[in-house]
Write a protein that holds these residues in place. Structure first.
Motif: not given
Length: 314
Positions: A39-45, A47-51, A172-175
């Protein structure tokens, strides 16, 4: 310094695998942390993405279609051919075919991320292949290995939502909402992902030390061949169809890295412990081979797409 540590990902994976095999007690009790680490790994990824990244994927129907077709053709057929050539027993064969017939694993998303692939495309293909696998995994296993299995549909979908879709969506939302803050920490996100996957590999090795010690070398060779050919054919066929290197890297990981944990669970539930050995070994090996390939590609910048590749992709 952080970039250098991340580039040594393959060495860390191998070193921790050896440590876990020699001292399994250091990692066995961490079994319950596998899902949180994923879950941490997917969250980290995320954070690098946008819609916008996912909007671009929607226009890459060709890449998604090719990746899914290769996922459910190359890997199951390779599994059967390798099993027949090596003269495996029915139990060993069904274990190999199960590994080949399941969807791509979440580790493919991690490797695509670290290898400078198309993470949004990788996640999309994993999601689609997981949903299709609900039907295709039992059908392919029955057709190729002469066996039938029941796939835990609800559990698989729930796992996909919890481990992949939800944390990525939150990231994505946080980013999107706090881009300036995320930009200040984005350099350490690959390191976080690397550390998490290395620990997961060590835990898997520790939990399966006995199986790894007693199983025959033949299955290990078969698993290495299966994974290596899957990665090579995934990349090579994508290049043959004219896709840019970033997409080819992504498709290679989607094809070559399987949800072998699911294959192992199905083998234990519906067949025999012997049928679970290929899935167990694949769980360890594909993370090591994937990390080696990701480490190599992370040091090589993908080429820019040209107009011909854009035409094929669209």
């Amino acid at each position: 310094m952080i970039a250098r540590i991340t580039q040594l990902f393959p060495l860390w994976a191998i070193a921790f695998s050896v440590l876990a095999y020699v001292q399994p007690t250091l990692f066995v009790d961490l079994k319950s942390t596998i899902v949180p680490l994923l879950t941490i790994i997917m969250l980290a990824m995320g954070l690098t993405l946008t819609p916008t990244d996912f909007g671009n994927v929607a226009r890459s129907k060709g890449a998604i279609t090719l990746g899914v077709i290769l996922q459910f053709s190359v890997m199951p057929i390779l599994a059967l051919v390798i099993s027949l050539v090596m003269g495996f027993s029915p139990e060993q064969t069904v274990g190999m075919v199960l590994v080949g017939s399941v969807a791509g694993g979440t580790s493919s998303n991690v490797m695509a991320y670290l290898a400078k692939g198309d993470v949004a495309l990788s996640i999309s293909m994993t999601a689609i292949s997981t949903l299709l696998g609900v039907v295709l995994t039992p059908l392919l296993t029955g057709f190729l290995a002469g066996k039938t299995v029941d796939v835990p549909v609800a559990a698989m979908l729930l796992s996909l939502v919890k481990i992949v879709l939800l944390p990525v969506g939150i990231g994505v939302a946080i980013n999107t909402l706090a881009r300036p803050a995320i930009k200040r920490i984005e350099n350490i996100l690959p390191l976080v992902s690397m550390a998490a996957i290395v620990i997961i590999v060590a835990i898997v090795v520790a939990l399966n030390k006995d199986n790894l010690a007693v199983q025959g070398m033949a299955i290990a060779v078969a698993v290495i061949l299966h994974n290596g050919l899957g990665l090579a054919l995934g990349y090579g066929l994508a290049r043959l169809f004219g896709f840019e290197p970033t997409v080819c890297r992504t498709i290679a990981f989607e094809v070559g890295l399987q949800n072998s944990g699911l294959a192992t669970a199905l083998a234990m539930k519906f067949f025999t412990p012997v049928a679970a050995i290929p899935g167990t070994l694949f769980s360890v090996w594909h993370n090591i081979s994937g990390s080696i390939l990701a480490g190599y590609w992370s040091r090589r910048q993908p080429e820019e797409r040209d107009s011909a590749q854009l035409a094929v992709e669209s």
